[in-house]
Design a protein around this motif. Structure first.
Motif, PDB file in Angstrom:
ATOM      1  N   ALA A 107      -1.913  -1.845  -2.791  1.00  0.00           N
ATOM      2  CA  ALA A 107      -1.056  -2.092  -3.959  1.00  0.00           C
ATOM      3  C   ALA A 107       0.366  -2.236  -3.443  1.00  0.00           C
ATOM      4  N   PHE A 108       1.227  -2.814  -4.264  1.00  0.00           N
ATOM      5  CA  PHE A 108       2.534  -3.164  -3.723  1.00  0.00           C
ATOM      6  C   PHE A 108       3.367  -1.954  -3.292  1.00  0.00           C
ATOM      7  N   ILE A 109       4.048  -2.182  -2.188  1.00  0.00           N
ATOM      8  CA  ILE A 109       5.058  -1.257  -1.688  1.00  0.00           C
ATOM      9  C   ILE A 109       6.385  -1.886  -2.104  1.00  0.00           C
ATOM     10  N   ALA A 110       7.295  -1.072  -2.650  1.00  0.00           N
ATOM     11  CA  ALA A 110       8.607  -1.608  -3.053  1.00  0.00           C
ATOM     12  C   ALA A 110       9.626  -1.272  -1.966  1.00  0.00           C
ATOM     13  N   PRO A 111       9.937  -2.222  -1.082  1.00  0.00           N
ATOM     14  CA  PRO A 111      10.859  -1.921   0.021  1.00  0.00           C
ATOM     15  C   PRO A 111      12.246  -1.551  -0.481  1.00  0.00           C
ATOM     16  N   ASN A 112      12.946  -0.715   0.287  1.00  0.00           N
ATOM     17  CA  ASN A 112      14.347  -0.425  -0.035  1.00  0.00           C
ATOM     18  C   ASN A 112      15.206  -0.747   1.185  1.00  0.00           C
ATOM     19  N   GLN A 113      16.515  -0.568   1.036  1.00  0.00           N
ATOM     20  CA  GLN A 113      17.391  -1.043   2.122  1.00  0.00           C
ATOM     21  C   GLN A 113      17.323  -0.176   3.371  1.00  0.00           C
ATOM     22  N   HIS A 114      16.655   0.997   3.244  1.00  0.00           N
ATOM     23  CA  HIS A 114      16.538   1.867   4.425  1.00  0.00           C
ATOM     24  C   HIS A 114      15.191   1.685   5.138  1.00  0.00           C
ATOM     25  N   GLY A 115      14.347   0.859   4.581  1.00  0.00           N
ATOM     26  CA  GLY A 115      13.021   0.661   5.186  1.00  0.00           C
ATOM     27  C   GLY A 115      12.169   1.910   5.097  1.00  0.00           C
ATOM     28  N   LYS A 116      12.503   2.797   4.161  1.00  0.00           N
ATOM     29  CA  LYS A 116      11.779   4.062   4.054  1.00  0.00           C
ATOM     30  C   LYS A 116      10.642   3.944   3.042  1.00  0.00           C
ATOM     31  N   LEU A 117       9.483   4.458   3.415  1.00  0.00           N
ATOM     32  CA  LEU A 117       8.338   4.411   2.506  1.00  0.00           C
ATOM     33  C   LEU A 117       8.264   5.713   1.727  1.00  0.00           C
ATOM     34  N   SER A 118       7.836   5.628   0.473  1.00  0.00           N
ATOM     35  CA  SER A 118       7.606   6.853  -0.300  1.00  0.00           C
ATOM     36  C   SER A 118       6.375   7.536   0.286  1.00  0.00           C
ATOM     37  N   SER A 119       6.138   8.799  -0.086  1.00  0.00           N
ATOM     38  CA  SER A 119       4.984   9.474   0.517  1.00  0.00           C
ATOM     39  C   SER A 119       3.681   8.824   0.039  1.00  0.00           C
ATOM     40  N   ARG A 120       3.666   8.319  -1.195  1.00  0.00           N
ATOM     41  CA  ARG A 120       2.470   7.612  -1.676  1.00  0.00           C
ATOM     42  C   ARG A 120       2.223   6.371  -0.833  1.00  0.00           C
ATOM     43  N   GLU A 121       3.292   5.622  -0.599  1.00  0.00           N
ATOM     44  CA  GLU A 121       3.166   4.383   0.176  1.00  0.00           C
ATOM     45  C   GLU A 121       2.742   4.672   1.615  1.00  0.00           C
ATOM     46  N   LYS A 122       3.351   5.710   2.191  1.00  0.00           N
ATOM     47  CA  LYS A 122       3.042   6.044   3.588  1.00  0.00           C
ATOM     48  C   LYS A 122       1.574   6.474   3.729  1.00  0.00           C
ATOM     49  N   ASN A 123       1.144   7.339   2.830  1.00  0.00           N
ATOM     50  CA  ASN A 123      -0.254   7.785   2.883  1.00  0.00           C
ATOM     51  C   ASN A 123      -1.216   6.614   2.778  1.00  0.00           C
ATOM     52  N   ASP A 124      -0.823   5.636   1.988  1.00  0.00           N
ATOM     53  CA  ASP A 124      -1.724   4.510   1.760  1.00  0.00           C
ATOM     54  C   ASP A 124      -1.881   3.636   3.009  1.00  0.00           C
ATOM     55  N   ILE A 125      -0.848   3.597   3.848  1.00  0.00           N
ATOM     56  CA  ILE A 125      -0.934   2.694   5.012  1.00  0.00           C
ATOM     57  C   ILE A 125      -1.186   3.439   6.332  1.00  0.00           C
ATOM     58  N   ASN A 154      12.651  -9.122  -3.769  1.00  0.00           N
ATOM     59  CA  ASN A 154      13.268 -10.445  -3.644  1.00  0.00           C
ATOM     60  C   ASN A 154      14.445 -10.379  -2.665  1.00  0.00           C
ATOM     61  N   LYS A 155      14.506  -9.263  -1.934  1.00  0.00           N
ATOM     62  CA  LYS A 155      15.602  -9.091  -0.957  1.00  0.00           C
ATOM     63  C   LYS A 155      15.048  -9.267   0.451  1.00  0.00           C
ATOM     64  N   ALA A 156      15.494 -10.346   1.100  1.00  0.00           N
ATOM     65  CA  ALA A 156      14.942 -10.676   2.414  1.00  0.00           C
ATOM     66  C   ALA A 156      15.154  -9.532   3.417  1.00  0.00           C
ATOM     67  N   ASP A 157      16.343  -8.925   3.409  1.00  0.00           N
ATOM     68  CA  ASP A 157      16.622  -7.866   4.396  1.00  0.00           C
ATOM     69  C   ASP A 157      15.665  -6.690   4.235  1.00  0.00           C
ATOM     70  N   ASP A 158      15.413  -6.321   2.981  1.00  0.00           N
ATOM     71  CA  ASP A 158      14.505  -5.192   2.729  1.00  0.00           C
ATOM     72  C   ASP A 158      13.086  -5.530   3.188  1.00  0.00           C
ATOM     73  N   PHE A 159      12.680  -6.774   2.926  1.00  0.00           N
ATOM     74  CA  PHE A 159      11.342  -7.216   3.346  1.00  0.00           C
ATOM     75  C   PHE A 159      11.226  -7.121   4.874  1.00  0.00           C
ATOM     76  N   ILE A 160      12.239  -7.660   5.564  1.00  0.00           N
ATOM     77  CA  ILE A 160      12.203  -7.725   7.033  1.00  0.00           C
ATOM     78  C   ILE A 160      12.155  -6.313   7.630  1.00  0.00           C
ATOM     79  N   LEU A 161      12.971  -5.428   7.060  1.00  0.00           N
ATOM     80  CA  LEU A 161      13.029  -4.054   7.554  1.00  0.00           C
ATOM     81  C   LEU A 161      11.685  -3.353   7.373  1.00  0.00           C
TER      82      LEU A 161
END
Ligand SMILES: Cc1cc2nc3c(=O)[nH]c(=O)nc-3n(C[C@H](O)[C@H](O)[C@H](O)COP(=O)(O)O)c2cc1C
Length: 319
Positions: free
Chosen positions: A33-51, A68-75
């Motif tokens: 399911a989708f991960i919502a990237p942020n500007q720090h490239g940090k995953l939530s604990s739900r997201e981290k557990n999933d991957i 829709n933010k390229a930098d967040d996607f890349i990070l």
């Protein structure tokens, strides 16, 4: 035919995925399911557990990103690479209003020039493969002509098309003529997604699109986890295995979640699909829905498996 398990937020997390893989090993790729990237490239604990690789052993899993933010996607794609992921998927399909109003998911489709710039940047700077899961437009399928021109500019690993617009949500039927048109112009491999609920649906789709060799299934597999096996080998439904699958998912949630309510919330969500496998199940479905404690829930599930007949497998499971 390659089969993909569709990402379904709140349902197809690693616990569901591992149980599915253990009992019905027929999936070529699972998408998170989708991960919502942020500007720090940090995953939530739900997201981290999933991957986490240890939660996804023996499966090919593709993490999905919604931004829709390229930098967040890349990070975030870089972070996922550190975990061993060689492909990430971009969500251009989510129809939820809160997502769309921020021009993300299928909302991003309404800004094709921005999307083009976004894709240019992420393809320049991301080291992993990138695939896209898309709807055919935000407001109208006519938008898809321009969108396909944009997708064709980039080396997409593959393009998964769910031929509905955002406005459709899950109503109406997938627009197969728009899908056919996109297929005829696409420069990258195409995967079909949408409304495959029965073996007959799959047969009809394959007869019409003999040149499509990848299909992604979501709700159809939630209702009938054996759908692919039945279509491929003519296997009869095996209730014992389905029961085991339920028990594994339930056991998994019991291990990692605390509080009856939280565990039952997850199970009830799954049952909102799986219940359609049974006929005359109204009374049992109600008992499951109303259960607030694990023992009451278990009693309701036992009764359902023991007493409820299966629905005709070829009937449309979503009715
Ligand atoms: C509850 C639910 C959650 C979903 N979550 C996601 C998601 O996180 N990412 C995504 O790309 N699609 C998501 N979808 C869409 C599915 O992946 C799929 O495209 C859609 O259900 C159509 O396929 P189907 O007819 O085989 O179910 C979700 C759908 C549902 C019903």
């Amino acid at each position: 035919m390659d089969y993909y398990f569709a990402p379904m937020e709140g349902i197809t997390g690693y616990i569901h995925r591992s149980a599915y893989q253990a009992l019905f090993p027929c999936i070529d790729k699972y998408f998170t399911a989708f991960i919502a990237p942020n500007q720090h490239g940090k995953l939530s604990s739900r997201e981290k557990n999933d991957i986490l690789p240890e939660h996804n052993r023996g499966m090919k899993v593709v993490p999905q990103l919604l931004t829709n933010k390229a930098d967040d996607f890349i990070l975030t794609a870089g972070k996922l690479k550190e975990y061993g992921y060689r492909e990430v998927n971009l969500n251009l399909g989510c129809p939820s209003r809160t997502v769309v109003s921020k021009y993300r998911g299928s909302g991003f489709l309404a800004r094709p020039e921005e999307l083009d710039r976004f894709l240019y940047e992420v393809f320049e700077k991301t080291e992993t493969d990138i695939s896209v899961k898309t709807r055919t437009g935000r407001d109208s399928p006519q938008e898809f002509v321009r969108l396909m021109e944009i997708y064709n500019k980039y080396p997409l690993k593959e393009l998964i098309i769910h031929p509905r617009t955002q406005q459709d949500f899950y109503k109406n039927t997938p627009d197969l003529s728009v899908f056919a048109q996109a297929l005829s112009v696409s420069r990258c491999p195409v995967c079909y997604n949408g409304d495959i609920f029965t073996t007959e649906d799959l047969k009809v789709f394959r007869a019409r699109f003999a040149n499509v060799d990848k299909v992604m299934l979501g709700r159809g597999l939630l209702v009938n986890p054996m759908l692919i096996e039945m279509a491929e080998d003519g296997t009869a439904i095996d209730m014992e295995r389905i029961r085991k699958f339920h028990d594994m998912v339930y056991g998994g949630y019991r291990e990692v979640l605390s509080g009856d309510k939280v565990i039952l919330f997850k199970m009830k969500e799954l049952w909102s699909y799986m219940i359609h496998l049974f006929s005359d199940s109204k009374k049992y479905a109600k008992k499951i829905r109303k259960s607030e404690k694990l023992p009451a829930y278990e009693e309701a599930v036992d009764a359902l498996f023991l007493e409820c007949p299966l629905r005709e497998p070829e009937r449309n499971a979503q009715t």
